[in-house]
Design a protein around this motif. Structure first.
Motif, PDB file in Angstrom:
ATOM      1  N   LEU A 154       0.845  -1.189   0.000  1.00  0.00           N
ATOM      2  CA  LEU A 154       0.000   0.000   0.000  1.00  0.00           C
ATOM      3  C   LEU A 154       0.887   1.248   0.000  1.00  0.00           C
ATOM      4  N   PRO A 155       0.411   2.344  -0.535  1.00  0.00           N
ATOM      5  CA  PRO A 155       1.166   3.598  -0.376  1.00  0.00           C
ATOM      6  C   PRO A 155       1.411   3.843   1.116  1.00  0.00           C
ATOM      7  N   GLU A 156       2.534   4.418   1.447  1.00  0.00           N
ATOM      8  CA  GLU A 156       2.893   4.616   2.855  1.00  0.00           C
ATOM      9  C   GLU A 156       1.803   5.338   3.634  1.00  0.00           C
ATOM     10  N   GLU A 213       0.098  -5.374  11.429  1.00  0.00           N
ATOM     11  CA  GLU A 213       0.594  -4.352  10.507  1.00  0.00           C
ATOM     12  C   GLU A 213      -0.120  -4.496   9.156  1.00  0.00           C
ATOM     13  N   ILE A 214      -0.811  -3.478   8.735  1.00  0.00           N
ATOM     14  CA  ILE A 214      -1.490  -3.472   7.449  1.00  0.00           C
ATOM     15  C   ILE A 214      -0.569  -2.777   6.456  1.00  0.00           C
ATOM     16  N   GLU A 215       0.207  -3.580   5.714  1.00  0.00           N
ATOM     17  CA  GLU A 215       1.222  -3.026   4.826  1.00  0.00           C
ATOM     18  C   GLU A 215       0.949  -3.296   3.352  1.00  0.00           C
ATOM     19  N   THR A 216       0.171  -4.331   3.048  1.00  0.00           N
ATOM     20  CA  THR A 216      -0.104  -4.675   1.655  1.00  0.00           C
ATOM     21  C   THR A 216      -1.602  -4.604   1.380  1.00  0.00           C
ATOM     22  N   ILE A 217      -1.920  -4.620   0.101  1.00  0.00           N
ATOM     23  CA  ILE A 217      -3.339  -4.617  -0.292  1.00  0.00           C
ATOM     24  C   ILE A 217      -4.032  -5.851   0.282  1.00  0.00           C
ATOM     25  N   GLY A 218      -3.353  -7.003   0.219  1.00  0.00           N
ATOM     26  CA  GLY A 218      -3.933  -8.233   0.751  1.00  0.00           C
ATOM     27  C   GLY A 218      -4.179  -8.170   2.242  1.00  0.00           C
ATOM     28  N   ASP A 219      -3.256  -7.548   2.994  1.00  0.00           N
ATOM     29  CA  ASP A 219      -3.457  -7.383   4.439  1.00  0.00           C
ATOM     30  C   ASP A 219      -4.768  -6.645   4.715  1.00  0.00           C
TER      31      ASP A 219
END
Length: 658
Positions: free
Chosen positions: A581-583, A598-604
């Motif tokens: 994801l964008p920061e 931690e929600i860091e990716t689109i899948g997360d």
């Protein structure tokens, strides 16, 4: 290449790559308190309240070789603060038989109280902190868990320390809650499971194929002759032969036991493992190694010391146990042929709605097929004369299996490519490589290419000709998949090649079947409101086999396609998308238990949204919603019946219009 148990790890990967349909469960609730015993001694009391039908396990099992899990307590602030007096006391109960682990184990139901004395050495200490790690099981599955205790020595309440998240994270976390309503209007969906018997038959078929390999076939007359001729009493020889076959069956069935534990892991974890790029690449390499082993360039075996040790035990012990070790020796010696076949078969047959019982059924079918000849030929020794002689045809079978392994290896590489969007194995490239592998197999069968263990080919046998014709037909079937035509949808192979929209050809959309869909929730909702259409919320995955089957076999039917195209706004959320994801959109999600994700990716993001709103982590997963996030019909999962799926969509549309 040093290998300890390659088959075991292959099967783990297969189980992970076909996700399970699971609800979020929490069968154990924990409580704690403390009692003052003397001036500096306290009794820490931990109580587990266990749902009916569930168990947790003792801290100690009867045997170190036990498969059963144990409960483990760890004090985290002990250093220089206090010492433990004795061990954690637990309820005294007699061992009972456990259906999952097939052994007598010590386990607790309903309520279990654990007590630990501590001697305080730091007079300023105000609380004791500890963690419990455990597994809770019912008669069909197990769930691992952990819980953190912060226990005040004076009995006062302690607010658990949790990682603080900033206001932006709180705001973004709250946005994941769609406040879905209407659950009370519809009955829970009953998911149809694939027949366990069909999986058993597939396993049996795989076992029959394994019998025709050089590792197993020559063992049949040798082993039967040993049992029937070495025994002084013919009846005893016959009994030992039948027992030998039974133990072969039992060994393969028992191999599935560890997966009854793995089966019940957090489905979110399973999804992460199954889509892990590194793991998929590792298994792509492993299958390439299997293929070249079958081609005869090297021999892939388990350590010789294993088979030697088993053979030695069989000779020394004798009797029932000796026969068991003989069967175990066969399983080890034949690994280079049976391992890849068993792994491939089970990986292909396990489905998202199947569960670990299908693994057990497949393993049992495989073991039964291997075991039957040893028992049947011992009962009817004259049948041995009808067996074909060992020869070059056994190596031909092995090489053919090598080509199959080569083709299946591409599936793992494709999973990694899809998740990371590398663009290396677009659909047409994947199918093209399968065509090349098929052409190579045809050339081998017709004697145009050879491998190290092949002898001179005098003439083409009927088996080679028949198999070659079948492979040619399959290659011809694949050819339309290279085109951008209406025939490019190879329905028989749905789920194996990359999706049709992951293509070298320019598509009108990056959605299944060129349907108009959104991969962002807010954009999809805005479109639904603008067009006044209901929403099909589609939780899917790049590496989800059943998602592809639904899209290419069900969504592609004319009625369903027209219904989706004309009446619904599709929002496809890929829960395994590893794109960052964008920061500015990355954040921390605070779980109800105080831990942080931690929600860091689109899948997360989309996987967490699915869990929050639907308490489900399986894919595919479909929900029909109106613009106010109200359900229009029961949620749906894998539904291969196109008519039933169409009726489900039609009912949702009718409820929307009301």
């Amino acid at each position: 290449m040093k290998i300890k148990s390659l088959l075991f790890y292959v099967l783990i990967a297969f189980c992970f790559s076909f996700q399970l349909n699971s609800q979020i469960l929490e069968p154990v609730k924990w409580e704690s308190k403390v009692e003052k015993v003397s001036e500096n001694e306290y009794k820490v009391i931990i109580q587990a309240n266990i749902d009916k039908g569930w168990y947790i396990y003792s801290q100690h099992q009867q045997s170190e070789e036990s498969f059963a899990p144990t409960t483990f307590f760890e004090f985290t602030n002990q250093e220089n603060n206090y010492t433990l007096i004795g061990e954690f006391a637990e309820p005294s109960v007699a061992p009972i038989f456990d259906k999952i682990f097939q052994e007598n184990v010590v386990k607790f139901k309903d309520t279990a109280v654990f007590e630990q004395l501590v001697a305080i050495s730091n007079s300023e200490l105000s609380q004791v902190d500890l963690i419990v790690e455990y597994q809770t099981c019912d008669d069909s599955k197990c769930i691992p868990g952990d819980y953190t205790f912060n226990i005040s020595l004076d009995g006062s309440d302690i607010t658990k320390e949790i990682t603080e998240i900033d206001d932006r994270s709180k705001e973004l976390s709250e946005s994941l809650n769609l406040n879905v309503t209407g659950w009370d209007k519809f009955e829970s969906q009953t998911i149809k499971k694939k027949s366990n018997f069909s999986i058993f038959l597939l396993g049996f078929l795989g076992g029959l194929i394994a019998l025709l390999t050089p590792c197993v076939f020559p063992m049949i007359p040798l082993t039967v002759s040993f049992f029937t001729k070495s025994a002084n009493d013919p009846k005893k020889g016959l009994f030992n032969s039948i027992l030998y076959g039974f133990f072969i069956f039992l060994i393969y069935a028992l191999l599935s036991i560890p997966f009854h534990v793995l089966d019940s892991l957090d489905p979110g974890i399973l999804n992460n493992i199954s889509t892990n790029v590194t793991l998929n690449i590792i298994f792509f390499i492993i299958f390439i190694v299997f293929a070249f082993s079958f081609f005869g360039y090297f021999e892939l075996t388990l350590p010789q010391s294993w088979s030697a040790a088993m053979d030695s035990k069989a000779n020394k012990i004798g009797g029932f146990i000796g026969v068991f070790f003989m069967a175990l020796t066969l399983a080890i010696v034949s690994f280079s042929c049976t391992g890849p076949i068993l792994g491939t078969l089970l990986g292909s047959s396990l489905t998202a709605d199947g569960g670990v019982m299908q693994l057990t059924m497949g393993m049992s079918g495989f073991g039964l097929a291997l075991a039957l000849p040893f028992s049947l030929f011992a009962m009817f020794p004259k049948w041995l004369n009808s067996l074909p002689k060992s020869g070059g045809w056994l190596n031909t079978v092995k090489v053919v299996l090598g080509f199959i392994e080569l083709a299946l290896a591409l599936k793992f590489l494709s999973n990694a490519d899809l998740v990371e969007h590398w663009g290396l194995l677009k659909r047409e490239v994947f199918i093209g490589l399968w065509i090349l592998i098929g052409i190579g197999l045809v050339l081998y069968l017709f004697g145009k290419i050879k491998f190290p263990h092949d002898g001179p080919l005098q003439k083409l046998s009927k088996g080679r000709i028949t198999t070659g014709i079948l492979v040619i037909a399959f290659v011809i079937y694949l050819i339309p998949g290279l085109t951008n035509s209406a025939h490019a949808n190879l329905k028989w192979l749905s789920g194996f090649p990359p999706p049709m929209f992951y293509s070298l050809y320019e598509k009108s959309s990056e959605c299944p079947l060129d349907l108009n869909c959104n991969k962002d929730l807010s954009e999809g909702l805005a479109q639904a409101k603008a067009e006044n259409k209901p929403i099909l919320l589609d939780f899917t995955g790049w590496a989800c086999v059943n998602c592809r089957k639904m899209e290419e076999q069900v969504w592609s039917t004319s009625d369903v396609y027209d219904m989706l195209s004309e009446n619904y706004v599709i929002i496809s959320l890929y829960v395994d998308d590893k794109k960052a994801l964008p920061e500015v959109d990355q954040f921390q999600y605070l779980r109800s238990n105080g831990s942080v994700k931690e929600i860091e990716t689109i899948g997360d993001k989309w996987a967490t949204l699915q869990t929050i709103n639907f308490e489900n982590n399986s894919q595919p997963y479909y929900a029909l919603l109106d613009h106010d996030m109200q359900l229009l019909n029961t949620t749906n999962a894998y539904e291969p019946d196109a008519d039933a799926y169409y009726d489900w969509l039609k009912k949702g549309l009718e409820n929307f219009k009301k």
